[in-house]
Design a protein around this motif. Sequence first.
Motif, short mmCIF file in Angstrom:
data_model
loop_
_atom_site.label_atom_id
_atom_site.label_comp_id
_atom_site.label_asym_id
_atom_site.label_seq_id
_atom_site.Cartn_x
_atom_site.Cartn_y
_atom_site.Cartn_z
N VAL A 199 11.63 -7.83 -13.37
CA VAL A 199 13.03 -7.75 -13.78
C VAL A 199 13.45 -6.28 -13.68
N TRP A 200 14.06 -5.92 -12.55
CA TRP A 200 14.39 -4.52 -12.28
C TRP A 200 15.61 -4.04 -13.06
N GLY A 201 16.59 -4.94 -13.29
CA GLY A 201 17.84 -4.49 -13.90
C GLY A 201 18.39 -5.46 -14.92
N LEU A 202 19.03 -4.90 -15.96
CA LEU A 202 19.66 -5.68 -17.02
C LEU A 202 21.02 -5.06 -17.33
N ASP A 203 22.03 -5.89 -17.53
CA ASP A 203 23.33 -5.36 -17.90
C ASP A 203 24.13 -6.41 -18.64
N TRP A 204 24.75 -6.00 -19.75
CA TRP A 204 25.55 -6.89 -20.57
C TRP A 204 27.01 -6.91 -20.10
N HIS A 205 27.66 -8.05 -20.28
CA HIS A 205 29.12 -8.11 -20.21
C HIS A 205 29.67 -7.22 -21.33
N PRO A 206 30.80 -6.53 -21.13
CA PRO A 206 31.34 -5.65 -22.17
C PRO A 206 31.54 -6.32 -23.53
N LEU A 207 31.75 -7.64 -23.54
CA LEU A 207 31.91 -8.35 -24.81
C LEU A 207 30.58 -8.82 -25.39
N GLY A 208 29.51 -8.70 -24.62
CA GLY A 208 28.18 -8.97 -25.13
C GLY A 208 27.74 -10.41 -25.14
N ILE A 210 27.33 -12.38 -22.33
CA ILE A 210 26.61 -12.73 -21.11
C ILE A 210 25.71 -11.56 -20.71
N LEU A 211 24.51 -11.89 -20.30
CA LEU A 211 23.57 -10.89 -19.81
C LEU A 211 23.25 -11.18 -18.35
N ALA A 212 23.40 -10.16 -17.49
CA ALA A 212 23.02 -10.29 -16.09
C ALA A 212 21.64 -9.67 -15.88
N THR A 213 20.80 -10.37 -15.13
CA THR A 213 19.44 -9.89 -14.85
C THR A 213 19.22 -9.87 -13.34
N GLY A 214 18.61 -8.80 -12.85
CA GLY A 214 18.29 -8.70 -11.43
C GLY A 214 16.80 -8.55 -11.24
N SER A 215 16.24 -9.26 -10.26
CA SER A 215 14.79 -9.35 -10.15
C SER A 215 14.29 -9.16 -8.73
N HIS A 216 13.00 -8.89 -8.64
CA HIS A 216 12.30 -8.78 -7.35
C HIS A 216 12.22 -10.12 -6.64
N ASP A 217 12.52 -11.21 -7.34
CA ASP A 217 12.52 -12.53 -6.71
C ASP A 217 13.81 -12.79 -5.91
N LYS A 218 14.62 -11.73 -5.73
CA LYS A 218 15.84 -11.77 -4.91
C LYS A 218 16.96 -12.55 -5.56
N MET A 219 16.92 -12.68 -6.89
CA MET A 219 17.96 -13.42 -7.58
C MET A 219 18.59 -12.58 -8.69
N VAL A 220 19.89 -12.80 -8.91
CA VAL A 220 20.60 -12.31 -10.08
C VAL A 220 20.96 -13.52 -10.92
#
Length: 251
Positions: A199-208, A210-220
């Motif tokens: 899991v290379w990247g994590l980022d929250w929606h400004p309202l908190g 929803i969480l977006a995750t980016g991975s080495h498995d080529k999926m967000v």
Amino acid sequence: ADADGTVKYWQRNMSNVSELRAHNQLVGDLSLSPTDKKFATASDDGTCGIFDFETKDKERSLEGHGSNVHSVDWHPTKGLIASGSRDAQSPVKLWDPRQARCLATLHIHKNSVTKLQWNMNGNWLLTASKDKQVKLFDVRSMKELQTFRGHQREVVSLAWHPIHEQLFVSGGQEGSVNFWMAGTETAVGSLPQAHDGIVWGLDWHPLGHILATGSHDKMVKFLTRNRPGDTMKDRYNTPGDHDDHRLGRFP
């Protein structure tokens, strides 16, 4: 930023408007200053760079780590930069960007620091390491407050929640995502199989919500908490039906 050390400026329509050669090796992280007039880079050449955003000129170089610098984060309100390195002898450093001077070296990990991040008020610094631990450091007292253990392999990504100041999420090399509250010993939520890769990247929606995750498995992926009364039994939910153990029970 890319593996060649190039930093590019993009518009929302994905038009590349400008670029500069920031380093001669990989740039693994970027961080804007509170005023957005400067930005800092972390590079595999063992240094951090301070650049003027408008002119793209390199103003200073922060030198002192003995190996690759993996992460850099500018304090949300002050002229203070934190950097995390592969160098086990000086894994975390605090810098004065005006004078390119190291203010302190934090020996809070015994292995590489892969990611670090200030919280919203700038009092706490969160660090993730190859030693499978996340640590919380208080810059006011210059003391380590807490160690979080739960990942089976190295921790590579972090993200503070934008609303709840004590809540944060961490991503591991094994593909897991854990949710933590400062002051608690165990994770308040866990997704052991959030991804099939790092899991290379994590980022929250400004309202908190929803969480977006980016991975080495080529999926967000986009993760959201359970609605009240929902029972989830798929692989993205913590095993068990009790409400207190469901991912949706954010504080």
